[in-house]
Design an enzyme around this catalytic site. Structure first.
Site, mmCIF file in Angstrom:
data_model
loop_
_atom_site.group_PDB
_atom_site.id
_atom_site.type_symbol
_atom_site.label_atom_id
_atom_site.label_comp_id
_atom_site.label_asym_id
_atom_site.label_seq_id
_atom_site.Cartn_x
_atom_site.Cartn_y
_atom_site.Cartn_z
ATOM 1 N N ASN A 77 0.864 -1.188 0.000
ATOM 2 C CA ASN A 77 0.000 0.000 0.000
ATOM 3 C C ASN A 77 0.901 1.239 0.000
ATOM 4 O O ASN A 77 1.663 1.460 0.943
ATOM 5 C CB ASN A 77 -0.898 -0.045 1.245
ATOM 6 C CG ASN A 77 -1.828 1.149 1.318
ATOM 7 O OD1 ASN A 77 -1.422 2.277 1.062
ATOM 8 N ND2 ASN A 77 -3.074 0.909 1.675
ATOM 9 N N HIS A 91 0.924 6.330 1.562
ATOM 10 C CA HIS A 91 1.640 7.318 2.364
ATOM 11 C C HIS A 91 2.822 7.952 1.640
ATOM 12 O O HIS A 91 3.393 8.929 2.130
ATOM 13 C CB HIS A 91 2.027 6.722 3.717
ATOM 14 C CG HIS A 91 0.816 6.426 4.552
ATOM 15 N ND1 HIS A 91 -0.234 7.317 4.648
ATOM 16 C CD2 HIS A 91 0.453 5.337 5.272
ATOM 17 C CE1 HIS A 91 -1.186 6.792 5.411
ATOM 18 N NE2 HIS A 91 -0.799 5.593 5.795
ATOM 19 N N HIS A 98 -5.512 3.811 -2.326
ATOM 20 C CA HIS A 98 -6.837 4.203 -1.850
ATOM 21 C C HIS A 98 -7.060 5.662 -2.249
ATOM 22 O O HIS A 98 -6.378 6.552 -1.735
ATOM 23 C CB HIS A 98 -6.868 4.046 -0.317
ATOM 24 C CG HIS A 98 -8.192 4.332 0.317
ATOM 25 N ND1 HIS A 98 -8.381 4.259 1.674
ATOM 26 C CD2 HIS A 98 -9.386 4.679 -0.197
ATOM 27 C CE1 HIS A 98 -9.647 4.553 1.968
ATOM 28 N NE2 HIS A 98 -10.265 4.817 0.835
ATOM 29 N N ARG A 116 -9.246 8.421 -1.620
ATOM 30 C CA ARG A 116 -10.302 8.751 -0.655
ATOM 31 C C ARG A 116 -11.189 9.859 -1.191
ATOM 32 O O ARG A 116 -10.774 10.652 -2.047
ATOM 33 C CB ARG A 116 -9.670 9.203 0.670
ATOM 34 C CG ARG A 116 -8.830 8.141 1.343
ATOM 35 C CD ARG A 116 -8.321 8.663 2.674
ATOM 36 N NE ARG A 116 -9.414 8.846 3.593
ATOM 37 C CZ ARG A 116 -9.683 8.044 4.632
ATOM 38 N NH1 ARG A 116 -8.905 7.022 4.886
ATOM 39 N NH2 ARG A 116 -10.703 8.281 5.413
ATOM 40 N N ARG A 158 -7.074 13.037 0.227
ATOM 41 C CA ARG A 158 -6.021 13.527 1.118
ATOM 42 C C ARG A 158 -4.639 13.005 0.738
ATOM 43 O O ARG A 158 -3.633 13.596 1.089
ATOM 44 C CB ARG A 158 -6.326 13.188 2.573
ATOM 45 C CG ARG A 158 -6.144 11.744 2.922
ATOM 46 C CD ARG A 158 -6.310 11.506 4.401
ATOM 47 N NE ARG A 158 -7.644 11.869 4.847
ATOM 48 C CZ ARG A 158 -8.236 11.333 5.914
ATOM 49 N NH1 ARG A 158 -7.600 10.441 6.644
ATOM 50 N NH2 ARG A 158 -9.445 11.678 6.265
ATOM 51 N N GLU A 180 -8.516 0.382 -3.298
ATOM 52 C CA GLU A 180 -9.352 0.486 -2.093
ATOM 53 C C GLU A 180 -10.330 1.613 -2.292
ATOM 54 O O GLU A 180 -9.943 2.707 -2.725
ATOM 55 C CB GLU A 180 -8.480 0.822 -0.888
ATOM 56 C CG GLU A 180 -7.880 -0.371 -0.230
ATOM 57 C CD GLU A 180 -7.107 0.044 1.014
ATOM 58 O OE1 GLU A 180 -7.399 1.090 1.620
ATOM 59 O OE2 GLU A 180 -6.196 -0.694 1.366
ATOM 60 N N THR A 240 -7.853 4.097 7.684
ATOM 61 C CA THR A 240 -9.034 3.253 7.789
ATOM 62 C C THR A 240 -9.036 2.592 9.170
ATOM 63 O O THR A 240 -8.223 1.746 9.457
ATOM 64 C CB THR A 240 -9.011 2.188 6.678
ATOM 65 O OG1 THR A 240 -8.754 2.840 5.448
ATOM 66 C CG2 THR A 240 -10.324 1.453 6.593
ATOM 67 N N GLU A 267 -10.641 -9.152 3.423
ATOM 68 C CA GLU A 267 -9.368 -8.773 4.042
ATOM 69 C C GLU A 267 -9.656 -8.567 5.518
ATOM 70 O O GLU A 267 -10.439 -7.681 5.888
ATOM 71 C CB GLU A 267 -8.806 -7.498 3.409
ATOM 72 C CG GLU A 267 -7.481 -7.088 4.056
ATOM 73 C CD GLU A 267 -6.814 -5.895 3.381
ATOM 74 O OE1 GLU A 267 -6.949 -5.748 2.141
ATOM 75 O OE2 GLU A 267 -6.165 -5.122 4.090
ATOM 76 N N HIS A 292 -3.500 -4.156 7.773
ATOM 77 C CA HIS A 292 -3.565 -2.986 8.665
ATOM 78 C C HIS A 292 -2.676 -3.185 9.899
ATOM 79 O O HIS A 292 -2.894 -4.107 10.680
ATOM 80 C CB HIS A 292 -4.988 -2.646 9.120
ATOM 81 C CG HIS A 292 -5.081 -1.223 9.593
ATOM 82 N ND1 HIS A 292 -5.428 -0.169 8.771
ATOM 83 C CD2 HIS A 292 -4.799 -0.666 10.793
ATOM 84 C CE1 HIS A 292 -5.383 0.949 9.454
ATOM 85 N NE2 HIS A 292 -5.002 0.675 10.680
HETATM 86 N N1 PXP Z 1 -5.616 -2.746 4.237
HETATM 87 C C1 PXP Z 1 -6.538 -1.757 4.208
HETATM 88 C C2 PXP Z 1 -7.922 -2.090 3.791
HETATM 89 C C3 PXP Z 1 -6.189 -0.433 4.526
HETATM 90 O O1 PXP Z 1 -7.117 0.534 4.487
HETATM 91 C C4 PXP Z 1 -4.850 -0.145 4.864
HETATM 92 C C5 PXP Z 1 -4.427 1.243 5.155
HETATM 93 O O2 PXP Z 1 -5.140 1.808 6.147
HETATM 94 C C6 PXP Z 1 -3.930 -1.208 4.886
HETATM 95 C C7 PXP Z 1 -4.341 -2.496 4.571
HETATM 96 C C8 PXP Z 1 -2.497 -0.981 5.231
HETATM 97 O O3 PXP Z 1 -2.372 -0.645 6.566
HETATM 98 P P1 PXP Z 1 -0.984 -0.146 7.115
HETATM 99 O O4 PXP Z 1 -0.676 1.142 6.409
HETATM 100 O O5 PXP Z 1 -1.208 0.010 8.568
HETATM 101 O O6 PXP Z 1 0.034 -1.211 6.784
#
Ligand code: PXP
Length: 247
Positions: free
Chosen positions: A6, A9, A49, A51, A55, A76, A107, A157, A196
């Protein structure tokens, strides 16, 4: 076991400085470059994602990554008409339906599929009609698993946030919830993924959960990349994942 990286960031960092200068030639860092570096580090797919409040990821990031990064794309999205329209234009390989409220930092909890079944079912069917495989990001609760199965989605997930935040007293309970949910999802014939809050130190503790096909990891890879570079950060976590017994 597959790794979805992901890269939201990376866009968060860019937006911190360039949100008001979207056409600046100086805008950095590049989410596309992070996607390509993830591929070089052994990622199996890229997750982004977009949003509602834009953001971090922007629509143009999504289309650029779709066009120029050869890895499967996992989009996402909130269960909204706006995002469904965007997904149908983008045509990702997968879509992961997530809850989305404007106040949260990221999330925070799973999608209440049981409470929003008709709406979710409709969104799942629309995406599937356009060749997009659908995952639902849910808390590891058996009634949410049953609702996910009823929705027709191919995957869930499991939200690992509570596991990731657990301390000694609650850790066993959180792992137990993940194990039960993974078993129930697998028994019902849907693919079970997780994500997550997974990082380089807690990932091992997740390996007692059976049937996990894919982990989605973002924040900790981006943080680690500051020390070792993006490609190496992805390679390191991918190397840890070979210890998963069901791999
Ligand atoms: N899976 C989903 C559905 C998410 O929304 C996120 C990011 O919030 C992640 C995985 C990845 O989470 P993290 O950034 O904490 O690794």
């Amino acid at each position: 076991m597959l790794l979805g990286v992901n890269i939201d960031h990376v866009a968060t960092l860019r937006q911190a400085r360039y949100a008001l200068l979207p056409d600046s030639p100086h805008a950095e860092p590049s989410p596309l470059q992070a996607a390509l570096d993830s591929r070089d580090g052994g990622a199996d797919s890229i997750t982004i994602h977009v949003r509602g409040d834009r953001r971090h990821m922007q629509d143009r990031d999504a289309f650029e990554i779709r066009k120029l990064c050869p890895l499967p794309l996992n989009f996402e999205m909130g269960v909204t008409a706006e995002m469904t329209k965007l997904a149908l234009k983008l045509r990702p390989d997968f879509a992961c339906l997530v809850p989305e409220t404007r106040e949260e930092v990221t999330t925070e909890g799973g999608l209440d599929v049981a409470g929003r079944l008709a709406e979710v079912k409709n969104c799942v069917a629309t995406l599937q009609d356009h060749g997009i495989r659908v995952s639902l990001f849910i808390d590891p609760d058996l009634h949410q698993i049953a609702a996910a199965v009823a929705s027709g989605a191919e995957m869930v997930e499991l939200h690992t946030g509570c596991f990731a935040n657990s301390v000694d007293g609650t850790h066993e309970r959180e792992i137990g919830r993940l194990i039960e949910a993974a078993k129930a999802g697998h028994a019902a014939g849907i693919q079970v993924n997780a994500g997550h809050g997974i990082n380089y130190s807690n990932i091992y503790r997740l390996f007692v959960v059976p049937h996990l096909v894919e982990l989605n990891i973002g924040h900790s890879i981006v943080a680690r990349a500051m020390r070792v570079g993006f490609t190496e950060a992805v390679r390191e976590i991918k190397d840890l994942m070979v210890a998963y017994p069901d791999a």
